[in-house]
Design a protein around this motif. Structure first.
Motif, mmCIF file in Angstrom:
data_model
loop_
_atom_site.group_PDB
_atom_site.id
_atom_site.type_symbol
_atom_site.label_atom_id
_atom_site.label_comp_id
_atom_site.label_asym_id
_atom_site.label_seq_id
_atom_site.Cartn_x
_atom_site.Cartn_y
_atom_site.Cartn_z
ATOM 1 N N ARG A 27 -17.154 7.851 17.707
ATOM 2 C CA ARG A 27 -17.219 7.620 19.170
ATOM 3 C C ARG A 27 -15.898 6.421 19.910
ATOM 4 N N ASP A 28 -15.618 5.650 18.688
ATOM 5 C CA ASP A 28 -14.548 4.757 19.165
ATOM 6 C C ASP A 28 -14.050 3.962 17.727
ATOM 7 N N PRO A 29 -12.942 4.687 17.948
ATOM 8 C CA PRO A 29 -12.484 4.124 16.513
ATOM 9 C C PRO A 29 -11.831 2.806 16.511
ATOM 10 N N LYS A 30 -11.681 1.742 17.571
ATOM 11 C CA LYS A 30 -10.896 1.056 17.756
ATOM 12 C C LYS A 30 -12.466 -0.457 17.042
ATOM 13 N N ASP A 31 -13.640 0.163 16.906
ATOM 14 C CA ASP A 31 -14.839 -0.727 16.873
ATOM 15 C C ASP A 31 -14.094 -1.578 15.101
ATOM 16 N N ILE A 32 -13.995 -2.275 15.055
ATOM 17 C CA ILE A 32 -13.522 -3.228 13.217
ATOM 18 C C ILE A 32 -15.202 -3.167 13.155
ATOM 19 N N GLU A 33 -16.080 -3.597 13.903
ATOM 20 C CA GLU A 33 -17.677 -3.694 13.287
ATOM 21 C C GLU A 33 -17.781 -2.844 12.211
ATOM 22 N N ASN A 34 -17.686 -0.970 13.030
ATOM 23 C CA ASN A 34 -18.597 -0.591 12.882
ATOM 24 C C ASN A 34 -17.735 -0.077 11.075
ATOM 25 N N LEU A 36 -16.290 -2.105 9.340
ATOM 26 C CA LEU A 36 -16.245 -3.515 7.934
ATOM 27 C C LEU A 36 -18.591 -2.940 7.075
ATOM 28 N N GLN A 37 -19.599 -2.544 8.555
ATOM 29 C CA GLN A 37 -20.929 -2.224 7.982
ATOM 30 C C GLN A 37 -20.272 -1.116 6.927
ATOM 31 N N LEU A 38 -19.549 -0.216 7.986
ATOM 32 C CA LEU A 38 -19.807 0.926 6.524
ATOM 33 C C LEU A 38 -19.779 0.736 5.442
ATOM 34 N N SER A 39 -18.161 0.479 4.976
ATOM 35 C CA SER A 39 -17.068 -0.318 4.100
ATOM 36 C C SER A 39 -18.391 -0.847 3.478
ATOM 37 N N THR A 40 -18.926 -1.368 3.801
ATOM 38 C CA THR A 40 -19.836 -2.893 2.970
ATOM 39 C C THR A 40 -21.274 -1.482 2.429
ATOM 40 N N TYR A 41 -21.360 -0.974 3.206
ATOM 41 C CA TYR A 41 -22.817 0.138 2.938
ATOM 42 C C TYR A 41 -22.344 0.349 1.746
ATOM 43 N N LEU A 42 -20.686 1.123 1.793
ATOM 44 C CA LEU A 42 -21.008 2.352 0.699
ATOM 45 C C LEU A 42 -20.123 2.080 -0.513
ATOM 46 N N LEU A 54 -11.401 4.981 3.760
ATOM 47 C CA LEU A 54 -12.070 4.664 5.219
ATOM 48 C C LEU A 54 -10.653 3.528 5.646
ATOM 49 N N LEU A 55 -11.531 2.530 4.729
ATOM 50 C CA LEU A 55 -10.760 1.411 5.328
ATOM 51 C C LEU A 55 -8.861 1.522 5.683
ATOM 52 N N GLU A 56 -8.090 1.680 4.439
ATOM 53 C CA GLU A 56 -7.369 2.583 4.569
ATOM 54 C C GLU A 56 -7.093 3.046 6.017
ATOM 55 N N LYS A 57 -8.416 4.085 6.194
ATOM 56 C CA LYS A 57 -7.596 4.715 7.920
ATOM 57 C C LYS A 57 -7.962 3.503 9.170
ATOM 58 N N ALA A 58 -8.929 2.701 8.617
ATOM 59 C CA ALA A 58 -9.051 2.175 10.195
ATOM 60 C C ALA A 58 -7.783 0.832 10.547
ATOM 61 N N ARG A 59 -7.301 0.746 9.490
ATOM 62 C CA ARG A 59 -6.027 -0.261 9.043
ATOM 63 C C ARG A 59 -5.379 0.281 10.164
ATOM 64 N N GLY A 60 -4.943 1.441 11.212
ATOM 65 C CA GLY A 60 -3.723 1.994 11.684
ATOM 66 C C GLY A 60 -4.550 2.402 12.653
ATOM 67 N N LEU A 61 -5.738 1.678 13.471
ATOM 68 C CA LEU A 61 -6.661 2.136 14.465
ATOM 69 C C LEU A 61 -6.778 0.717 14.647
ATOM 70 N N ASN A 63 -6.936 -3.167 16.416
ATOM 71 C CA ASN A 63 -6.284 -3.913 16.877
ATOM 72 C C ASN A 63 -5.930 -5.446 15.588
ATOM 73 N N HIS A 64 -6.765 -5.621 14.810
ATOM 74 C CA HIS A 64 -6.692 -7.232 14.290
ATOM 75 C C HIS A 64 -6.993 -6.868 12.340
ATOM 76 N N PRO A 65 -6.378 -5.019 12.022
ATOM 77 C CA PRO A 65 -6.349 -4.998 10.091
ATOM 78 C C PRO A 65 -6.462 -6.758 9.600
ATOM 79 N N GLU A 66 -6.407 -7.335 9.877
ATOM 80 C CA GLU A 66 -5.976 -8.364 8.840
ATOM 81 C C GLU A 66 -7.753 -8.383 8.520
ATOM 82 N N GLU A 67 -8.668 -7.757 9.629
ATOM 83 C CA GLU A 67 -9.934 -9.092 9.370
ATOM 84 C C GLU A 67 -10.717 -8.078 7.756
ATOM 85 N N LEU A 68 -10.195 -6.946 8.257
ATOM 86 C CA LEU A 68 -10.641 -5.445 6.818
ATOM 87 C C LEU A 68 -10.018 -5.959 5.589
ATOM 88 N N THR A 69 -9.413 -6.654 5.221
ATOM 89 C CA THR A 69 -8.481 -7.221 3.915
ATOM 90 C C THR A 69 -9.618 -7.568 2.894
#
Length: 214
Positions: A27-34, A36-42, A54-61, A63-69
């Motif tokens: 629904r909201d591909p730009k929401d980074i919190e989702n 982070l939460q999903l990757s933590t569970y995985l 998941l995180l590699e795909k998120a980096r291109g979507l 606004n602050h991909p550095e927060e996924l590092t």
């Protein structure tokens, strides 16, 4: 982090929690919190490959991909890509989590003094930090300090591994006490105990001898 979904996950509704997070990401591909939460569970579900994808795909979507590092670095660590993980961790600010992860990596790389340096700087001396410190002291051959460190973990928080290693640290000085820990370890997780027997030959001989008498 969404608390309702977190409560579902903590209650054992893992699939439902993951499904809800996937829906939110769609629904909201730009929401980074989702992400982070999903990757933590995985990651917690031993699905580091899926988390990394998941995180590699998120980096291109987002606004602050550095927060996924940090989460990406954890995935690389779990895949055995220690140098890649370390390079990513070195690109972000040091905090409790990054320093803990660096200590883990240096431990895996056999650089025990570096691992110790990072582990000793951690302010939060919780069960996982005490376990890591104990592992490092054991790897350095300091059985006395390893025993002292493992012993700080509350009894009801000690898993099969901790009890086995407590036994190992006492093997030379107090074999009777060591045997008590070995029995605790075996009762908690026979599979781990069997693997540990193979790993530590001296301890395995002791245990086999005891078992033969029973």
């Amino acid at each position: 982090m969404d608390k309702k979904i977190a409560n579902l996950y903590d209650a054992g509704e893992v699939d439902k929690a993951i499904h809800l997070l996937v829906e939110r990401i769609n629904r909201d591909p730009k929401d980074i919190e989702n992400y982070l939460q999903l990757s933590t569970y995985l990651i917690e579900q031993n699905a580091a490959d899926r988390a990394l994808e998941l995180l590699e795909k998120a980096r291109g979507l987002v606004n602050h991909p550095e927060e996924l590092t940090y989460n990406i670095a954890v995935c690389y660590y779990l895949q055995g890509e220690f140098q890649k993980s370390l390079a990513l961790l070195n690109s972000i600010k040091d905090d409790e989590e990054t320093m803990y992860q660096k200590a883990l990596i240096f431990m895996k790389l056999g650089q025990y003094q570096k691992a110790l340096a990072y582990a000793l700087t951690l302010k939060n001396q919780d069960e996982r930090t005490l376990e890591l410190l104990g592992d490092i002291w054991l790897s350095l051959g300091d059985l006395k300090t390893a025993n002292k460190t493992y012993s700080q973990i509350l009894k009801d928080q000690r898993n099969s591994k901790i009890n086995f290693l407590l036994g190992l640290t006492l093997f030379d000085t107090n074999p009777n006490e060591a045997e008590k820990y070995f029995k605790l370890s075996k009762n908690q997780d026979p599979k781990y105990f069997a693997q540990a027997q193979k790993q530590y030959n001296a301890v395995a001989k002791l245990i086999r001898g005891k078992n033969d008498k029973n």
